[in-house]
Design a protein around this motif. Structure first.
Motif, PDB file in Angstrom:
ATOM      1  N   GLN A  27       0.829  -1.202   0.000  1.00 44.90           N
ATOM      2  CA  GLN A  27       0.000   0.000   0.000  1.00 44.90           C
ATOM      3  C   GLN A  27       0.870   1.261   0.000  1.00 44.90           C
ATOM      4  O   GLN A  27       0.605   2.220  -0.719  1.00 44.90           O
ATOM      5  N   GLY A  30       2.331   1.740  -3.365  1.00 39.66           N
ATOM      6  CA  GLY A  30       1.303   2.269  -4.264  1.00 39.66           C
ATOM      7  C   GLY A  30       1.095   3.763  -4.062  1.00 39.66           C
ATOM      8  O   GLY A  30       0.919   4.523  -5.026  1.00 39.66           O
ATOM      9  N   ARG A  31       1.125   4.186  -2.820  1.00 39.99           N
ATOM     10  CA  ARG A  31       0.959   5.619  -2.532  1.00 39.99           C
ATOM     11  C   ARG A  31       2.157   6.411  -3.066  1.00 39.99           C
ATOM     12  O   ARG A  31       2.003   7.527  -3.572  1.00 39.99           O
ATOM     13  N   GLU A  33       3.947   5.570  -5.627  1.00 33.07           N
ATOM     14  CA  GLU A  33       3.767   5.582  -7.082  1.00 33.07           C
ATOM     15  C   GLU A  33       2.759   6.671  -7.498  1.00 33.07           C
ATOM     16  O   GLU A  33       2.959   7.383  -8.483  1.00 33.07           O
ATOM     17  N   THR A  34       1.716   6.821  -6.724  1.00 33.08           N
ATOM     18  CA  THR A  34       0.650   7.773  -7.079  1.00 33.08           C
ATOM     19  C   THR A  34       1.017   9.218  -6.757  1.00 33.08           C
ATOM     20  O   THR A  34       0.747  10.130  -7.542  1.00 33.08           O
ATOM     21  N   LEU A  35       1.632   9.428  -5.602  1.00 35.40           N
ATOM     22  CA  LEU A  35       1.771  10.791  -5.081  1.00 35.40           C
ATOM     23  C   LEU A  35       3.154  11.406  -5.220  1.00 35.40           C
ATOM     24  O   LEU A  35       3.286  12.636  -5.227  1.00 35.40           O
ATOM     25  N   ASP A  36       4.201  10.581  -5.260  1.00 37.05           N
ATOM     26  CA  ASP A  36       5.514  11.193  -5.092  1.00 37.05           C
ATOM     27  C   ASP A  36       5.966  12.015  -6.295  1.00 37.05           C
ATOM     28  O   ASP A  36       6.891  12.807  -6.186  1.00 37.05           O
ATOM     29  N   HIS A  38       4.391  14.398  -7.246  1.00 38.15           N
ATOM     30  CA  HIS A  38       4.028  15.761  -6.834  1.00 38.15           C
ATOM     31  C   HIS A  38       4.887  16.260  -5.679  1.00 38.15           C
ATOM     32  O   HIS A  38       5.069  17.455  -5.497  1.00 38.15           O
ATOM     33  N   SER A 462      -2.780  13.841   0.104  1.00 35.49           N
ATOM     34  CA  SER A 462      -2.580  12.464   0.533  1.00 35.49           C
ATOM     35  C   SER A 462      -3.831  11.616   0.362  1.00 35.49           C
ATOM     36  O   SER A 462      -3.774  10.392   0.482  1.00 35.49           O
ATOM     37  N   ILE A 464      -5.516  11.524  -2.472  1.00 32.53           N
ATOM     38  CA  ILE A 464      -5.615  11.119  -3.880  1.00 32.53           C
ATOM     39  C   ILE A 464      -5.283   9.640  -3.990  1.00 32.53           C
ATOM     40  O   ILE A 464      -4.331   9.158  -3.377  1.00 32.53           O
ATOM     41  N   SER A 465      -6.072   8.912  -4.744  1.00 30.68           N
ATOM     42  CA  SER A 465      -5.764   7.481  -4.902  1.00 30.68           C
ATOM     43  C   SER A 465      -5.745   7.107  -6.378  1.00 30.68           C
ATOM     44  O   SER A 465      -6.131   7.872  -7.235  1.00 30.68           O
TER      45      SER A 465
END
Lengths: 465, 66
Positions: A27, A30-31, A33-36, A38, A462, A464-465
């Protein structure tokens, strides 16, 4: 259900076999991958290593052989701490391809505790300066508003914890580098007593001021990380050989009767603070008073004295370390780092010795001022995070801040969120204690944290998924 | 005044041996000027002979046998 777990919550679930360390690591990855993209909090993501660590933790969980409360907890390390076979760059072009052959002492201790290592975190170049846009990696951005600065140098650690990419992180502090980013990113940062955590394997900035410490979402989580990191190391000349107490033992207990010292001249005259910082600080004092502590006004030397000693020692020691490269590879450094430490190469030897003499006097003065005081409370950072494009190269020479007194003296200090100010950006309070009184520090900070609801808010990004 | 600082800075930079480009000189000079109050604060203190610096040398600190 796993969103935004603290270390303590994750540990409790893992202990009950109600949470898979592998799923928790996945998890977090995954976070990232999605957020970093930005936030830019990571320099290197070590997905395979994280999953290997998590699988080992999961095996221990299933065989009832967990190592403790950090087993299976996903963390990351500031990229000044050496990691075996994994690049350790200090966020500098000069070390871009450096791959150590052994772990730093604190990295090794956290691995022994069973943590899952997710990667290496952004810093300012060689843990000084920033935000720099002329390095191989961009600067970390504040998750509460990515147009704003994180402060530093443990910038990636504070940003990643705030955004929920990791549950905790290693960090370092030479002149505020744990507490200032923790303040601006709304998380908790602990700079322990000088000599409590080994610096072996950490890229140094200034030997006599460098501290290894930790950043996490809550006070309890910082206590758990420090528990694993603290301890004697014969390879660090500053390391102290003394028992490590249970840092979580006093959490939740009464602070009735404790004497909390405040230094009005520091925030009223030497370093004025923003309205939101002042409000958060006064609210903290009111909460502690209501919990039975006594707030006592004390006097201390000027923050400018602490700043003078810190800056001259830091710049001189840093320059001595970088002197050969400053002569041969000057323009391979980022402009902020090279120009700032160049000042250290221009000072005289007398300046360094006078700074060390001043340091001794400042240590004596602080000890005398708080002889009948348990902890000292100050504002954290003086104001909310500035825009990332508004930070100047030389601003650090004129704003003393509240962090440096506890680098010069080596006393432990912790910063934690005390509310939100302009634009929803976090503000903070700092608590400091006498050497090796981290247990007391955590107790007072925890009492404030439990009485407020600031841990209920995460940065919008944080989610955002 | 600015010229005096510039001359002093040129000597110090030469001693440091740093290959600073001429176009970067003004910025460093600005930083050096801002540092002066910090250095003055250190230098103005009347320190007695007994006031030792903080990093006191311990002869046994680096002996692996002790």
């Amino acid at each position: 259900m796993m969103d935004f777990l603290t270390i303590a919550q994750a540990a409790a679930l893992i202990a009950k076999r109600a949470l898979s360390p592998v799923e928790l690591a996945q998890q977090c990855l995954g976070r990232i991958e999605t957020l970093d993209a930005h936030i830019h909090s990571f320099i290197t993501v070590t997905s395979e290593r994280a999953l290997d660590d998590a699988r080992a933790a999961e095996h221990r969980m299933m065989t009832s052989s967990l190592k403790g409360r950090l087993d299976g907890v996903p963390i990351a390390h500031k990229d000044i701490f050496s990691t075996r076979a994994i690049a350790t760059t200090a966020h500098s072009r000069l070390l871009e391809h450096r791959v150590p052959d052994e772990d730093a002492h604190v990295v090794s201790k956290l691995a022994e505790a069973g943590t899952s290592m997710l990667g290496k975190l952004a810093t300012h170049e060689f843990a000084l300066g920033g935000p720099s846009f002329d390095l191989p990696w961009p600067p970390a951005r504040n998750p509460w508003n990515t147009e704003h600065f994180t402060s530093g140098s443990s910038s990636g650690a504070a940003a990643a914890v705030a955004a929920g990419l990791v549950l905790g992180a290693t960090a370092s502090d030479t002149g505020g580098s744990i507490r200032e980013p923790a303040s601006l990113c709304g998380v908790v940062g602990i700079k322990p007593t000088y000599g409590l955590c080994s610096r072996t394997g950490a890229v140094p900035l200034a030997f006599s001021l460098d501290h290894a410490g930790a950043i996490a979402w809550t006070v309890e989580d910082c206590a758990l990380l420090l528990q694993a990191m603290a301890g004697y190391d014969a390879r660090d000349p500053a390391s102290r050989d003394r028992p490590v107490p249970d840092y979580t033992a006093a959490l939740g207990s009464s602070i009735r009767g404790l004497r909390i010292g405040v230094v009005p001249a520091w925030h009223e005259t030497d370093c004025p603070v923003s309205p939101a910082v002042e409000k958060g600080f006064l609210q903290a004092l009111e909460i502690w008073r209501a919990q039975g502590a006594e707030i006592v006004e004390i006097t201390m030397p000027s923050l400018y004295d602490y700043m003078a000693a810190t800056l001259v020692i830091m710049l001189s020691e840093a320059y001595a370390l970088h002197d050969p490269w400053m002569r041969s590879r000057f323009y391979d450094y980022g402009a902020l780092f090279r120009d700032r430490i160049l000042l250290g190469g221009l000072m005289g030897s007398g300046d360094y010795v006078q700074a060390q003499r001043l340091r001794q006097r400042l240590c004596i003065a602080m000890a005398k001022s708080v002889s009948d005081i348990d902890v000292i409370a100050t504002p954290g950072a003086p104001r909310e995070a500035a825009r990332i494009d508004a930070v100047t190269k030389w601003g650090f020479l004129s704003v003393p801040g509240f962090a440096k007194p506890f680098n010069v003296t080596g006393w432990p200090a912790l910063s934690l969120c005390s509310g939100f100010g302009d634009g929803g950006l976090p503000v903070s309070v700092q608590i400091a204690a006498k050497p090796f009184q981290e247990q007391l520090l955590f107790k007072v900070a925890d009492a404030f944290e439990r009485a407020t609801d600031f841990r209920g808010s995460r940065p919008t990004i944080s989610h955002i998924s | 005044m600015k010229e005096a600082v510039k001359s002093e800075l040129a000597v110090l930079l030469s001693r440091a041996g740093v290959p600073l480009r001429s176009e970067d000189m003004a910025d460093i000079q600005h930083g050096w000027e801002l540092l002066q109050p910090v250095l003055t604060r250190l230098r103005q203190e009347d320190c007695d002979f007994e006031s030792e610096p903080a990093p006191i040398f311990r002869p046994d600190a680096f002996d692996p046998e002790i």
